[in-house]
Scaffold this active site. Structure first.
Site, PDB file in Angstrom:
ATOM      1  N   LEU A  95       0.850  -1.195   0.000  1.00 46.38           N
ATOM      2  CA  LEU A  95       0.000   0.000   0.000  1.00 46.38           C
ATOM      3  C   LEU A  95       0.879   1.236   0.000  1.00 46.38           C
ATOM      4  O   LEU A  95       1.979   1.245   0.572  1.00 46.38           O
ATOM      5  CB  LEU A  95      -0.929  -0.004   1.217  1.00 46.38           C
ATOM      6  CG  LEU A  95      -1.853  -1.217   1.345  1.00 46.38           C
ATOM      7  CD1 LEU A  95      -2.927  -0.960   2.405  1.00 46.38           C
ATOM      8  CD2 LEU A  95      -2.501  -1.599   0.023  1.00 46.38           C
ATOM      9  N   GLY A 140       1.289  -5.148   1.475  1.00 43.03           N
ATOM     10  CA  GLY A 140       0.262  -5.218   0.426  1.00 43.03           C
ATOM     11  C   GLY A 140       0.742  -5.941  -0.823  1.00 43.03           C
ATOM     12  O   GLY A 140      -0.067  -6.503  -1.570  1.00 43.03           O
ATOM     13  N   ASN A 164       4.672  -7.328   6.842  1.00 47.20           N
ATOM     14  CA  ASN A 164       5.602  -6.695   7.784  1.00 47.20           C
ATOM     15  C   ASN A 164       4.980  -5.511   8.526  1.00 47.20           C
ATOM     16  O   ASN A 164       5.687  -4.686   9.097  1.00 47.20           O
ATOM     17  CB  ASN A 164       6.852  -6.216   7.027  1.00 47.20           C
ATOM     18  CG  ASN A 164       6.524  -5.155   5.989  1.00 47.20           C
ATOM     19  OD1 ASN A 164       5.451  -5.160   5.425  1.00 47.20           O
ATOM     20  ND2 ASN A 164       7.445  -4.244   5.747  1.00 47.20           N
ATOM     21  N   GLU A 165       3.634  -5.420   8.504  1.00 48.50           N
ATOM     22  CA  GLU A 165       2.972  -4.226   9.057  1.00 48.50           C
ATOM     23  C   GLU A 165       3.463  -3.856  10.450  1.00 48.50           C
ATOM     24  O   GLU A 165       3.631  -2.681  10.770  1.00 48.50           O
ATOM     25  CB  GLU A 165       1.439  -4.428   9.092  1.00 48.50           C
ATOM     26  CG  GLU A 165       0.732  -4.267   7.770  1.00 48.50           C
ATOM     27  CD  GLU A 165       0.849  -5.474   6.842  1.00 48.50           C
ATOM     28  OE1 GLU A 165       1.559  -6.433   7.184  1.00 48.50           O
ATOM     29  OE2 GLU A 165       0.220  -5.448   5.770  1.00 48.50           O
TER      30      GLU A 165
HETATM   31  C1  LIG Z   1      -6.678  -3.437  16.933  1.00 48.38           C
HETATM   32  C2  LIG Z   1      -6.916  -2.307  15.985  1.00 48.38           C
HETATM   33  C3  LIG Z   1      -6.581  -2.736  14.619  1.00 48.38           C
HETATM   34  C4  LIG Z   1      -7.140  -1.779  13.653  1.00 48.38           C
HETATM   35  C5  LIG Z   1      -6.610  -2.158  12.314  1.00 48.38           C
HETATM   36  C6  LIG Z   1      -7.395  -1.518  11.293  1.00 48.38           C
HETATM   37  C7  LIG Z   1      -6.905  -1.353  10.111  1.00 48.38           C
HETATM   38  C8  LIG Z   1      -5.496  -1.665   9.714  1.00 48.38           C
HETATM   39  C9  LIG Z   1      -4.612  -0.490   9.783  1.00 48.38           C
HETATM   40  C10 LIG Z   1      -3.578  -0.339   8.996  1.00 48.38           C
HETATM   41  C11 LIG Z   1      -3.143  -1.369   8.020  1.00 48.38           C
HETATM   42  C12 LIG Z   1      -2.556  -0.757   6.808  1.00 48.38           C
HETATM   43  C13 LIG Z   1      -1.926  -1.803   5.973  1.00 48.38           C
HETATM   44  C14 LIG Z   1      -0.876  -1.551   5.225  1.00 48.38           C
HETATM   45  C15 LIG Z   1      -0.215  -2.556   4.379  1.00 48.38           C
HETATM   46  C16 LIG Z   1       0.933  -2.028   3.575  1.00 48.38           C
HETATM   47  O1  LIG Z   1       1.131  -2.463   2.479  1.00 48.38           O
HETATM   48  S1  LIG Z   1       1.902  -0.805   4.253  1.00 48.38           S
HETATM   49  C17 LIG Z   1       3.269  -0.638   3.143  1.00 48.38           C
HETATM   50  C18 LIG Z   1       4.361  -1.551   3.575  1.00 48.38           C
HETATM   51  N1  LIG Z   1       5.462  -1.483   2.647  1.00 48.38           N
HETATM   52  C19 LIG Z   1       6.712  -1.472   3.029  1.00 48.38           C
HETATM   53  O2  LIG Z   1       7.052  -1.570   4.183  1.00 48.38           O
HETATM   54  C20 LIG Z   1       7.739  -1.340   1.926  1.00 48.38           C
HETATM   55  C21 LIG Z   1       8.612  -0.163   2.151  1.00 48.38           C
HETATM   56  N2  LIG Z   1       9.583  -0.054   1.061  1.00 48.38           N
HETATM   57  C22 LIG Z   1      10.718  -0.773   1.036  1.00 48.38           C
HETATM   58  O3  LIG Z   1      11.010  -1.576   1.873  1.00 48.38           O
HETATM   59  C23 LIG Z   1      11.615  -0.497  -0.132  1.00 48.38           C
HETATM   60  O4  LIG Z   1      11.246   0.725  -0.715  1.00 48.38           O
HETATM   61  C24 LIG Z   1      11.575  -1.596  -1.222  1.00 48.38           C
HETATM   62  C25 LIG Z   1      10.170  -1.905  -1.665  1.00 48.38           C
HETATM   63  C26 LIG Z   1      12.250  -2.868  -0.688  1.00 48.38           C
HETATM   64  C27 LIG Z   1      12.380  -1.096  -2.446  1.00 48.38           C
HETATM   65  O5  LIG Z   1      13.663  -0.693  -2.042  1.00 48.38           O
HETATM   66  P1  LIG Z   1      14.543   0.218  -3.004  1.00 48.38           P
HETATM   67  O6  LIG Z   1      15.854   0.421  -2.317  1.00 48.38           O
HETATM   68  O7  LIG Z   1      14.555  -0.347  -4.368  1.00 48.38           O
HETATM   69  O8  LIG Z   1      13.748   1.589  -3.124  1.00 48.38           O
HETATM   70  P2  LIG Z   1      13.641   2.779  -2.040  1.00 48.38           P
HETATM   71  O9  LIG Z   1      13.492   2.215  -0.676  1.00 48.38           O
HETATM   72  O10 LIG Z   1      14.746   3.724  -2.273  1.00 48.38           O
HETATM   73  O11 LIG Z   1      12.257   3.434  -2.444  1.00 48.38           O
HETATM   74  C28 LIG Z   1      12.119   4.250  -3.596  1.00 48.38           C
HETATM   75  C29 LIG Z   1      11.093   5.315  -3.299  1.00 48.38           C
HETATM   76  O12 LIG Z   1       9.815   4.667  -3.082  1.00 48.38           O
HETATM   77  C30 LIG Z   1       9.296   5.073  -1.817  1.00 48.38           C
HETATM   78  N3  LIG Z   1       8.496   3.979  -1.258  1.00 48.38           N
HETATM   79  C31 LIG Z   1       8.910   2.758  -0.965  1.00 48.38           C
HETATM   80  N4  LIG Z   1       7.879   2.018  -0.523  1.00 48.38           N
HETATM   81  C32 LIG Z   1       6.786   2.798  -0.544  1.00 48.38           C
HETATM   82  C33 LIG Z   1       5.425   2.599  -0.201  1.00 48.38           C
HETATM   83  N5  LIG Z   1       4.958   1.435   0.241  1.00 48.38           N
HETATM   84  N6  LIG Z   1       4.595   3.641  -0.334  1.00 48.38           N
HETATM   85  C34 LIG Z   1       5.032   4.826  -0.792  1.00 48.38           C
HETATM   86  N7  LIG Z   1       6.331   5.073  -1.146  1.00 48.38           N
HETATM   87  C35 LIG Z   1       7.186   4.066  -1.017  1.00 48.38           C
HETATM   88  C36 LIG Z   1      10.524   5.370  -0.987  1.00 48.38           C
HETATM   89  O13 LIG Z   1      10.200   6.178   0.115  1.00 48.38           O
HETATM   90  C37 LIG Z   1      11.389   6.079  -2.009  1.00 48.38           C
HETATM   91  O14 LIG Z   1      10.878   7.372  -2.160  1.00 48.38           O
HETATM   92  P3  LIG Z   1      11.853   8.623  -2.474  1.00 48.38           P
HETATM   93  O15 LIG Z   1      12.823   8.713  -1.324  1.00 48.38           O
HETATM   94  O16 LIG Z   1      10.955   9.806  -2.555  1.00 48.38           O
HETATM   95  O17 LIG Z   1      12.538   8.286  -3.766  1.00 48.38           O
END
Ligand SMILES: CCCCC/C=C\C/C=C\CC/C=C/CC(=O)SCCNC(=O)CCNC(=O)[C@H](O)C(C)(C)COP(=O)(O)OP(=O)(O)OC[C@H]1O[C@@H](n2cnc3c(N)ncnc32)[C@H](O)[C@@H]1OP(=O)(O)O
Length: 289
Positions: A95, A140, A164-165
């Site tokens: 996400l 996601g 990994n949330e």
């Molecule tokens: C009891 C009460 C309970 C209530 C619960 C109710 C509801 C639930 C609540 C919340 C749940 C919400 C669920 C969320 C699920 C998700 O999917 S959260 C997203 C998780 N994703 C990550 O952790 C991935 C993070 N990213 C990375 O680890 C790395 O970027 C990568 C994918 C491994 C790639 O690495 P790489 O080195 O190639 O690239 P960069 O790290 O340099 O990234 C480039 C650029 O992209 C930006 N970015 C990376 N990931 C995301 C992302 N997921 N969203 C937006 N932007 C992202 C990163 O910041 C860099 O940006 P820049 O610096 O501007 O270039």
């Protein structure tokens, strides 16, 4: 409202394009962030996410993904979809954190509704879904793969997959958890969810997050051969079986969609959660510097 109108326009434009290109045999339709090609074995489409740099599931990307799936579901000649990525080394970063950080409650609600919509459509699809996981697949991204009927992953130790949330200071919602439990069992899911484990390929295979590992350059050919095997099963019996296995999990969300949106919105709006997301985003930035 604007998104609903965009969706109608895209569906209409896409179907016209699809019909025109069908004349050449191989068909292809594309939104900005999702490319769909129907070439190769009859009845199979390849859907490629292309939302660089990391295929994060922004609202636009989710919408285009859902529309593309809807179009494929409506095309009776399509029986299977291979889901993969066009971004090198990344299947999907999950996400889009920027959709969940620093926005207002109405935006969070709209975003979550679209996340639910895509999940329900993928998880309950009548088509055979095979994921060709050709890169990192956190949260996601892993969710997309888990929706598929079979997961082929590139055997590259640089790539990891998992929910990994908890590492971000957020909580996977119950329907992510349910699907994880369905796939890897209660004990493994409980441990992996609490620790926010991102499994390298060999461990992902061992625990059952993925079904098969292949060298990176074989991911697509393997996904195609897996698809051929699944295509040999009569659709009606496979679909009824899939429905029997997945319906209770999907219904669990369907019956409380609105409450789930409210839960997400109030959770993600909390100052403490916004602070955690801020810190995580900073960490991602610092990784570069
Ligand atoms: C009891 C009460 C309970 C209530 C619960 C109710 C509801 C639930 C609540 C919340 C749940 C919400 C669920 C969320 C699920 C998700 O999917 S959260 C997203 C998780 N994703 C990550 O952790 C991935 C993070 N990213 C990375 O680890 C790395 O970027 C990568 C994918 C491994 C790639 O690495 P790489 O080195 O190639 O690239 P960069 O790290 O340099 O990234 C480039 C650029 O992209 C930006 N970015 C990376 N990931 C995301 C992302 N997921 N969203 C937006 N932007 C992202 C990163 O910041 C860099 O940006 P820049 O610096 O501007 O270039």
């Amino acid at each position: 409202m604007a998104l609903a109108a965009a969706r109608r326009l895209l569906l209409h434009a896409g179907s016209r394009l699809g019909r025109r290109e069908a004349v050449d045999g191989a068909r292809r339709f594309a939104n900005k962030r999702v490319l769909v090609e129907t070439e190769g074995p009859a009845g199979v489409a390849v859907m490629k996410l292309r939302n660089p740099p990391v295929n994060s599931l922004s609202l636009e990307c989710l919408t285009e993904f859902t529309i593309s799936l809807e179009k494929l579901e409506n095309d009776k000649s399509i029986r299977g979809v291979i889901l993969t990525s066009e971004c090198p080394g990344i299947f999907s970063a999950g996400l889009d954190l920027l959709e969940m950080y620093g926005r207002n409650p109405a935006h969070y609600a709209e975003y979550w509704k679209n996340v639910q919509e895509l999940w329900l459509r993928l998880y309950t699809s009548n088509m055979i879904l095979v994921s060709a996981i050709n890169g990192a697949s956190p949260a996601g991204g892993c969710l997309l793969a888990l929706c598929c009927d079979y997961r082929v992953m590139a055997d590259n130790p640089k790539y990891t997959i998992g929910l990994n949330e908890s590492l971000l200071g957020i909580v996977a919602p119950f329907w992510f958890k349910d699907m994880y439990v369905n796939t890897i069992g209660h004990r493994e899911a409980e441990r992996a969810l609490q620790l926010g484990t991102l499994f390298p390929p060999a461990e992902a295979l061992k625990v059952g997050v993925v079904d098969e590992l292949v060298p990176e350059d074989k991911v697509h050919s393997k996904a195609r051969s897996v698809m051929a095997k699944w295509l040999a099963i009569p659709d009606h019996s496979r679909q009824l079986t899939k429905n029997m296995m997945r319906k209770a999990t999907a219904d669990n969300l369907i019956k409380q969609r609105e409450a789930d949106i409210q839960n997400f919105t109030s959770f993600i709006s909390k100052d403490s959660i916004q602070k955690s997301l801020h810190m995580y985003l900073e960490k991602l930035k610092q990784k570069k510097g």
